[in-house]
Design a protein around this motif. Structure first.
Motif, PDB file in Angstrom:
ATOM      1  N   GLY A 240       0.811  -1.214   0.000  1.00  0.00           N
ATOM      2  CA  GLY A 240       0.000   0.000   0.000  1.00  0.00           C
ATOM      3  C   GLY A 240       0.844   1.265   0.000  1.00  0.00           C
ATOM      4  N   ALA A 241       1.957   1.246   0.736  1.00  0.00           N
ATOM      5  CA  ALA A 241       2.832   2.416   0.778  1.00  0.00           C
ATOM      6  C   ALA A 241       3.513   2.653  -0.560  1.00  0.00           C
ATOM      7  CB  ALA A 241       3.879   2.244   1.874  1.00  0.00           C
ATOM      8  N   LEU A 242       3.863   1.579  -1.266  1.00  0.00           N
ATOM      9  CA  LEU A 242       4.594   1.722  -2.524  1.00  0.00           C
ATOM     10  C   LEU A 242       3.681   1.997  -3.723  1.00  0.00           C
ATOM     11  CD1 LEU A 242       7.256  -1.092  -2.072  1.00  0.00           C
ATOM     12  CD2 LEU A 242       7.615   1.376  -1.942  1.00  0.00           C
ATOM     13  N   ARG A 243       2.399   1.678  -3.606  1.00  0.00           N
ATOM     14  CA  ARG A 243       1.488   1.933  -4.731  1.00  0.00           C
ATOM     15  C   ARG A 243       0.544   3.104  -4.404  1.00  0.00           C
ATOM     16  NH1 ARG A 243      -3.575   0.516  -3.817  1.00  0.00           N
ATOM     17  NH2 ARG A 243      -4.100  -1.003  -2.204  1.00  0.00           N
ATOM     18  N   SER A 244       1.052   4.074  -3.685  1.00  0.00           N
ATOM     19  CA  SER A 244       0.240   5.192  -3.188  1.00  0.00           C
ATOM     20  C   SER A 244      -0.033   6.215  -4.288  1.00  0.00           C
ATOM     21  CB  SER A 244       0.961   5.849  -2.017  1.00  0.00           C
ATOM     22  OG  SER A 244       2.330   6.076  -2.338  1.00  0.00           O
ATOM     23  N   PHE A 245      -0.605   5.750  -5.381  1.00  0.00           N
ATOM     24  CA  PHE A 245      -0.864   6.627  -6.524  1.00  0.00           C
ATOM     25  C   PHE A 245      -2.150   7.426  -6.365  1.00  0.00           C
ATOM     26  CE2 PHE A 245      -3.293   7.157 -10.438  1.00  0.00           C
ATOM     27  CZ  PHE A 245      -2.443   7.922 -11.202  1.00  0.00           C
ATOM     28  N   ASP A 246      -3.220   6.748  -5.939  1.00  0.00           N
ATOM     29  CA  ASP A 246      -4.541   7.362  -5.995  1.00  0.00           C
ATOM     30  C   ASP A 246      -4.671   8.590  -5.096  1.00  0.00           C
ATOM     31  OD1 ASP A 246      -4.202   5.658  -3.885  1.00  0.00           O
ATOM     32  OD2 ASP A 246      -5.888   4.352  -4.396  1.00  0.00           O
ATOM     33  N   LEU A 247      -4.162   8.513  -3.863  1.00  0.00           N
ATOM     34  CA  LEU A 247      -4.275   9.655  -2.957  1.00  0.00           C
ATOM     35  C   LEU A 247      -3.453  10.840  -3.449  1.00  0.00           C
ATOM     36  CD1 LEU A 247      -4.189   7.971   0.568  1.00  0.00           C
ATOM     37  CD2 LEU A 247      -6.140   8.995  -0.587  1.00  0.00           C
ATOM     38  N   VAL A 248      -2.260  10.570  -3.955  1.00  0.00           N
ATOM     39  CA  VAL A 248      -1.423  11.655  -4.487  1.00  0.00           C
ATOM     40  C   VAL A 248      -2.120  12.312  -5.677  1.00  0.00           C
ATOM     41  CG1 VAL A 248       0.783  12.210  -5.585  1.00  0.00           C
ATOM     42  CG2 VAL A 248       0.713  10.597  -3.676  1.00  0.00           C
ATOM     43  N   SER A 249      -2.690  11.509  -6.556  1.00  0.00           N
ATOM     44  CA  SER A 249      -3.366  12.045  -7.732  1.00  0.00           C
ATOM     45  C   SER A 249      -4.586  12.877  -7.360  1.00  0.00           C
ATOM     46  CB  SER A 249      -3.776  10.886  -8.651  1.00  0.00           C
ATOM     47  OG  SER A 249      -4.448  11.363  -9.792  1.00  0.00           O
ATOM     48  N   ILE A 250      -5.374  12.392  -6.413  1.00  0.00           N
ATOM     49  CA  ILE A 250      -6.605  13.084  -6.039  1.00  0.00           C
ATOM     50  C   ILE A 250      -6.321  14.355  -5.239  1.00  0.00           C
ATOM     51  CG2 ILE A 250      -8.684  12.919  -4.602  1.00  0.00           C
ATOM     52  CD1 ILE A 250      -8.927  11.491  -7.255  1.00  0.00           C
ATOM     53  N   MET A 251      -5.385  14.278  -4.295  1.00  0.00           N
ATOM     54  CA  MET A 251      -5.208  15.363  -3.346  1.00  0.00           C
ATOM     55  C   MET A 251      -4.294  16.475  -3.859  1.00  0.00           C
ATOM     56  SD  MET A 251      -4.974  13.137   0.199  1.00  0.00           S
ATOM     57  CE  MET A 251      -4.988  14.568   1.269  1.00  0.00           C
ATOM     58  N   THR A 252      -3.246  16.141  -4.617  1.00  0.00           N
ATOM     59  CA  THR A 252      -2.289  17.183  -5.007  1.00  0.00           C
ATOM     60  C   THR A 252      -1.867  17.124  -6.469  1.00  0.00           C
ATOM     61  OG1 THR A 252      -0.361  15.836  -4.418  1.00  0.00           O
ATOM     62  CG2 THR A 252      -1.327  17.190  -2.677  1.00  0.00           C
ATOM     63  N   ASP A 253      -2.136  16.005  -7.150  1.00  0.00           N
ATOM     64  CA  ASP A 253      -1.643  15.801  -8.511  1.00  0.00           C
ATOM     65  C   ASP A 253      -0.116  15.949  -8.576  1.00  0.00           C
ATOM     66  OD1 ASP A 253      -2.113  15.102 -11.161  1.00  0.00           O
ATOM     67  OD2 ASP A 253      -2.138  17.188 -11.823  1.00  0.00           O
ATOM     68  N   GLY A 254       0.545  15.509  -7.503  1.00  0.00           N
ATOM     69  CA  GLY A 254       2.004  15.567  -7.443  1.00  0.00           C
ATOM     70  C   GLY A 254       2.571  16.867  -6.936  1.00  0.00           C
ATOM     71  N   GLY A 255       1.758  17.882  -6.769  1.00  0.00           N
ATOM     72  CA  GLY A 255       2.244  19.196  -6.357  1.00  0.00           C
ATOM     73  C   GLY A 255       2.382  19.326  -4.853  1.00  0.00           C
ATOM     74  N   PRO A 256       2.769  20.516  -4.355  1.00  0.00           N
ATOM     75  CA  PRO A 256       3.167  21.676  -5.157  1.00  0.00           C
ATOM     76  C   PRO A 256       4.570  21.502  -5.748  1.00  0.00           C
ATOM     77  CG  PRO A 256       3.394  22.159  -2.824  1.00  0.00           C
ATOM     78  CD  PRO A 256       2.789  20.780  -2.919  1.00  0.00           C
ATOM     79  N   TYR A 257       4.693  21.839  -7.014  1.00  0.00           N
ATOM     80  CA  TYR A 257       5.971  21.790  -7.745  1.00  0.00           C
ATOM     81  C   TYR A 257       6.600  20.400  -7.714  1.00  0.00           C
ATOM     82  CZ  TYR A 257       5.245  26.743  -6.788  1.00  0.00           C
ATOM     83  OH  TYR A 257       4.690  27.995  -6.651  1.00  0.00           O
ATOM     84  N   GLY A 258       5.765  19.368  -7.753  1.00  0.00           N
ATOM     85  CA  GLY A 258       6.272  17.999  -7.789  1.00  0.00           C
ATOM     86  C   GLY A 258       6.791  17.477  -6.471  1.00  0.00           C
ATOM     87  N   SER A 259       6.569  18.187  -5.362  1.00  0.00           N
ATOM     88  CA  SER A 259       7.158  17.799  -4.082  1.00  0.00           C
ATOM     89  C   SER A 259       6.462  16.619  -3.428  1.00  0.00           C
ATOM     90  CB  SER A 259       7.143  18.992  -3.114  1.00  0.00           C
ATOM     91  OG  SER A 259       5.820  19.444  -2.898  1.00  0.00           O
TER      92      SER A 259
END
Length: 311
Positions: A240-259
């Protein structure tokens, strides 16, 4: 005459084949039942893994011809700052996500009691597990939202200045991890509740007669019987920790500035988003992610097998 000569031969062949089946039925029958599952696993798990590894040696946009690059994609990763940011965030995810295992255990120990209203408590703790990760992400995005979010207002009331968690590169990763821990703790809790139902009551009674209670009872009697549940909880938490794509995508889309990027999200950005369509480079990131996952899981499997043999 031809028919009479052929018939015994066919019958003999059939009898021979039937004899082979009867002699090996006990050994062959399990493999016949497993064959469909093995085929599906090979088709949808093993083959994609091998194909991704092979693709990581190419430059490919997903449509045109592939260009052989050898190890160039991996060499590029070594000079990619965004890759190191994603890797660092994944390490933070791995370390903090492991809090779900002891938290789930202690909640399960609490819910395993026979007290008034325990079913209501179980339902409340079980609720995060049944809702979608997308919903979890939206809930916490509103929770952290500047100006009207509950967390923002609470910090503002305590310190006089609110914190926009998802807009601050110092806190954003920790904020997303907190959102992910909510359902992950519930999942570990369910695993431990199932394990507690299988704890041998005679061992508990024997330990009580010997004067064991509290921490000693938990450490020496209950936890050894919860090893299978602990192993599964650790494995699913690492995954779950290594496939943490969905929360990052929904909450920040990788931002701010990719951080807040993690490896799975960065892989998506490179391979499938408008940033690149670099399938080979995305596959190289996926291979690194897979290698990290296998290292952790293999270590836990080795440790569990060693402990079992030691018993």
């Amino acid at each position: 005459m031809t028919g009479s000569a052929t018939t015994p031969a066919i019958a003999g062949t059939h009898s021979h084949g039937s004899g082979v089946w009867k002699r090996n039925q006990r050994a062959l029958a399990p493999w016949l039942f497993l064959a469909p599952g093995i085929f599906m696993f090979a088709l949808y798990v093993i083959y994609p893994i091998i194909a991704s590894m092979w693709l990581s040696f190419y430059d490919w946009d997903g449509l045109g011809a592939k260009t052989w690059l050898g190890l160039d994609n991996y060499a590029e990763l070594l000079d990619d700052d965004a890759f190191y940011t994603s890797l660092y965030n994944n390490i933070i995810w791995l370390v903090l996500y492991m809090l779900a295992v002891p938290a789930g255990l202690f909640i399960a120990l609490f819910l395993n009691q026979t007290v008034t209203g325990i079913r209501i408590y179980k339902s409340l703790f079980f609720f995060p597990f049944v809702i979608s990760q997308v919903v979890v992400g939206l809930i916490f995005a509103w929770f952290y939202a500047p100006n009207f979010g509950l967390f923002y207002k609470l910090i503002e009331w305590i310190t006089g200045t609110g914190i926009a968690v998802l807009a601050d590169d110092r806190y954003v990763t920790y904020g997303i991890i907190a959102a992910g821990l909510w359902p992950q703790i519930a999942y570990c809790m369910i695993l431990y509740l199932t394990g507690l139902n299988n704890v041998a009551p005679d061992q508990i009674e024997a330990a009580r007669l010997d004067g064991a209670k509290g921490y000693k009872m938990l450490w020496h009697v209950i936890l050894p019987q919860l090893r299978p549940a602990t192993f599964i909880a650790i494995v699913v938490t690492v995954i779950g920790a290594l496939r943490s794509f969905d929360l990052v995508s929904i909450m920040t889309d990788g931002g701010p500035y990719g951080s807040s990027r993690v490896l799975s999200f960065y892989m998506y950005e490179q391979a499938l988003s408008e940033y690149g369509f670099r399938m080979g480079y995305g596959a190289a990131i996926a291979v690194v992610l897979f290698a990290i996952m296998m290292i952790f899981i293999s270590f836990f499997i080795w440790k569990m097998v060693r402990d079992e043999r030691g018993m």
